[in-house]
Write a protein that holds these residues in place. Structure first.
Motif, short mmCIF file in Angstrom:
data_model
loop_
_atom_site.label_atom_id
_atom_site.label_comp_id
_atom_site.label_asym_id
_atom_site.label_seq_id
_atom_site.Cartn_x
_atom_site.Cartn_y
_atom_site.Cartn_z
N ALA A 155 0.83 -1.21 0.00
CA ALA A 155 0.00 0.00 0.00
C ALA A 155 0.87 1.25 0.00
O ALA A 155 0.55 2.24 -0.68
CB ALA A 155 -0.91 -0.01 1.22
N ASN A 156 1.96 1.20 0.72
CA ASN A 156 2.87 2.36 0.77
C ASN A 156 3.49 2.62 -0.59
O ASN A 156 3.59 3.78 -1.03
CB ASN A 156 3.95 2.13 1.81
N GLU A 157 3.93 1.58 -1.28
CA GLU A 157 4.54 1.77 -2.60
C GLU A 157 3.55 2.42 -3.57
O GLU A 157 3.90 3.33 -4.32
CB GLU A 157 5.04 0.43 -3.15
N VAL A 158 2.31 1.95 -3.55
CA VAL A 158 1.29 2.53 -4.43
C VAL A 158 1.00 3.97 -4.02
O VAL A 158 0.87 4.87 -4.88
CB VAL A 158 -0.01 1.69 -4.38
N ILE A 181 -1.36 9.48 2.15
CA ILE A 181 -0.49 8.30 2.10
C ILE A 181 -0.80 7.39 3.27
O ILE A 181 -1.06 6.18 3.10
CB ILE A 181 0.99 8.71 2.09
N ALA A 182 -0.79 7.93 4.47
CA ALA A 182 -1.09 7.13 5.67
C ALA A 182 -2.53 6.63 5.67
O ALA A 182 -2.81 5.50 6.08
CB ALA A 182 -0.80 7.94 6.93
N GLU A 183 -3.47 7.47 5.21
CA GLU A 183 -4.88 7.07 5.16
C GLU A 183 -5.07 5.84 4.28
O GLU A 183 -5.79 4.90 4.64
CB GLU A 183 -5.73 8.22 4.63
N LEU A 184 -4.41 5.84 3.14
CA LEU A 184 -4.52 4.72 2.21
C LEU A 184 -3.92 3.45 2.81
O LEU A 184 -4.51 2.36 2.72
CB LEU A 184 -3.81 5.07 0.89
N ILE A 185 -2.77 3.58 3.43
CA ILE A 185 -2.11 2.41 4.02
C ILE A 185 -2.97 1.79 5.10
O ILE A 185 -3.18 0.56 5.14
CB ILE A 185 -0.73 2.81 4.59
N GLU A 186 -3.50 2.62 5.99
CA GLU A 186 -4.32 2.08 7.08
C GLU A 186 -5.60 1.44 6.55
O GLU A 186 -6.04 0.41 7.07
CB GLU A 186 -4.65 3.18 8.09
N PHE A 187 -6.18 2.03 5.52
CA PHE A 187 -7.38 1.44 4.91
C PHE A 187 -7.08 0.03 4.41
O PHE A 187 -7.85 -0.91 4.66
CB PHE A 187 -7.86 2.31 3.75
N TRP A 202 -8.85 2.57 -4.18
CA TRP A 202 -9.05 3.64 -3.18
C TRP A 202 -8.62 4.98 -3.78
O TRP A 202 -9.30 5.99 -3.61
CB TRP A 202 -8.21 3.31 -1.94
N ILE A 203 -7.50 4.98 -4.50
CA ILE A 203 -6.99 6.22 -5.10
C ILE A 203 -7.99 6.77 -6.12
O ILE A 203 -8.24 7.97 -6.18
CB ILE A 203 -5.62 5.97 -5.76
#
Length: 395
Positions: free
Chosen positions: A333-336, A351-357, A387-388
Motif C-alpha cells: 500500500a505504501n509503494e502505491v 499516504i497514511a490514510e490509504l495504508i491504514e485502509f 481507493w486512489i
C-alpha cells in the motif's frame, strides 16, 4: 577474490558500492550488474568494471543496453528474461549479492540468494518487511550470511559484540534506538503538512537518495520499515525498538545494554561507510569517507517523534502487532501511495490514510510461501489503486 553481484547498480546504494569496490580491486570483482532502465549509466558501469553479466529489467532498455555494449566492444553478456535476476543471485560463481533494488521487485532475487547460501548485503528493506519470517528461515536453513547496509541497522551491528549471534537475547541488550533525521517536514505543523508538494518532499536535508525512499523519509515510513527490519534482523520485540529524532544524522543508531551502557555509532552521513563495513565485516576497510569532525559538528540534538503528525510510524508498529500478512500489506500500500503522491494523484496526508485502509481491509492470513506473499502484494495494490480512484485530490 570475491565475486559481487549488485542488484540495482544505478541507484544510490549501487553507485556508492561501486565506489568502495573501486578502492579495493584486489579484493572484489564485479560479477554482475543490474538496473531497471538507466541504460547510459549501466553501460558506463559495465565498461569500467567489466562484469561478466548485466541486465536491465525494462525489456526495451535491455535491447538498447545490448546495442550500446556491442558498440563499445564490451565483453559483458546481457541477459534476458524475468528469471535472470534470480539466476544471477544464485549463480555458483556469485559469492556476494548486494540487494539494492527498491521495492517489492527485490524480493525474489534476494530470496534466491538466501536459498543459495550467499553472503547478502541487504539494502532492500522490502524483503524483510514483506517476507521476514520466510526470508530469515531461508537464511538460517542455507547458512547464508546476512549483513544490513541500511546505516541504522549497520550501526547496530557495529556496536554489537562481534563474537556472538546477531540478536539481543545473547548480547544483554535492553533496547535499540533507531535514529531518524525527521525528514524535510520535521518542524511542520499537521496543517502545513496538508499542503506539501512532491517537490518539497524530495528535498531531504541530509541524504541524497532515490525518490521512493526520500518520500518514505518525509512521511517517516522509512523508519517504520526499519522497525520491522530490526525486528527480524536482531530477533528483538517491537516493544524494545525505539525511534528518536536526530536532525544532524551523525549518530546512526544506538544500543542500550542491561548494565546501563548505551553504545552509539557515529559518522558523517555517507552510505559508503556502512557499505564498506558490510563488505569487509567483521574487519574494516577504507571507504573513501572522511572522519567525523566533532568540533565542526558542535552539537547533537534529539527529540521524540510526533506520531500524530507522522502516523506512518505508528502503522509500522501496528503491522508488527497484527502479524501474519500485515507488514506485506503495509509495504504494498505504501509503494502505491508514494507513487500516487509523486504523480500528484493524492495528497501527502492521504499516504497514511490509504495504508491504514488497506491494513484494515485485507484479511489477515499467515504467509506460508513466497507465492502467498506475492498474492497478498497483488491484492493490496489492486485495492490501493481502487481507493486512489475514489479519493483523487480530495482534501
Amino acid at each position: 577474490m570475491e565475486n559481487i553481484a549488485i542488484l540495482g547498480s544505478t541507484g544510490s546504494i549501487g553507485c556508492n558500492a561501486l565506489q568502495v569496490i573501486k578502492l579495493h580491486k584486489e579484493k572484489y570483482k564485479v560479477f554482475a550488474l543490474t538496473a531497471n532502465e538507466n541504460i547510459d549509466l549501466l553501460a558506463q558501469q559495465c565498461v569500467e568494471f567489466e562484469p561478466h553479466f548485466a541486465i536491465a529489467l525494462n525489456q526495451e532498455a535491455n535491447q538498447k543496453l545490448k546495442k550500446n555494449l556491442l558498440a563499445l566492444n564490451s565483453k559483458t553478456i546481457v541477459l534476458e528474461g524475468d528469471e535472470s535476476l534470480d539466476w544471477i543471485a544464485s549463480h555458483k560463481d556469485t559469492n556476494t549479492v548486494i540487494s539494492a533494488i527498491v521495492g517489492a521487485a527485490g524480493l525474489k532475487p534476494t530470496m534466491a540468494a538466501a536459498n543459495s547460501g550467499k553472503k547478502i548485503l541487504l539494502a532492500n528493506k522490502e524483503t524483510l518487511v514483506m517476507a521476514g519470517e520466510l526470508f530469515v528461515k531461508a537464511v538460517n536453513h542455507s547458512k547464508a550470511t546476512l549483513i544490513p547496509i541500511d546505516s541504522e541497522h549497520n550501526a547496530i551491528l557495529q556496536v554489537l559484540p562481534q563474537n556472538k549471534k546477531m540478536n539481543y537475547k545473547s548480547n544483554g541488550i535492553r533496547k535499540i534506538l533507531l535514529t531518524a533525521s525527521g525528514g524535510p517536514f520535521r518542524t511542520f505543523s499537521k496543517e502545513e503538512l496538508l499542503l506539501v508538494t512532491p517537490k518539497e518532499a524530495l528535498r531531504h536535508p541530509n541524504w541524497v537518495m532515490g525518490k521512493k525512499i526520500t518520500i518514505d523519509s518525509a512521511t517517516m515510513m522509512n523508519k517504520g520499515l526499519e522497525i520491522i527490519e530490526a525486528f527480524w534482523l536482531f530477533d528483538i520485540p517491537a516493544s524494545d525498538i525505539e525511534v528518536i529524532i536526530h536532525p544532524q544524522s551523525i549518530i546512526h543508531s544506538l544500543v542500550e545494554y542491561i548494565d546501563g551502557s548505551t553504545l552509539a555509532q557515529l559518522g558523517n552521513p555517507d552510505m559508503r561507510t556502512p557499505i564498506a563495513y558490510a563488505l569487509s565485516h567483521p574487519e574494516r576497510i577504507e571507504s573513501g569517507v572522511l572522519g567525523l569532525d566533532l568540533i565542526k559538528t558542535k552539537k547533537l540534538d534529539f527529540e521524540a517523534p510526533d506520531l500524530n503528525k507522522f502516523p506512518c510510524l505508528g502503522l509500522a508498529y501496528k503491522a508488527l502487532d497484527m502479524g501474519h500478512n500485515a507488514p506485506t500489506v503495509l509495504n504494498a500500500a505504501n509503494e502505491v501511495a508514494v507513487d500516487a503522491f509523486l504523480n500528484e494523484s493524492i495528497r501527502f496526508n492521504q499516504i497514511a490514510e490509504l495504508i491504514e485502509f488497506c491494513m484494515d481491509t485485507i484479511k489477515s492470513e499467515p504467509l506460508v510461501s513466497i507465492d502467498t506473499v506475492l498474492d497478498v502484494d497483488k491484492k493490496t495494490r489492486y485495492l490501493a489503486l481502487s481507493w486512489i480512484d475514489s479519493h483523487k485530490l480530495s482534501a
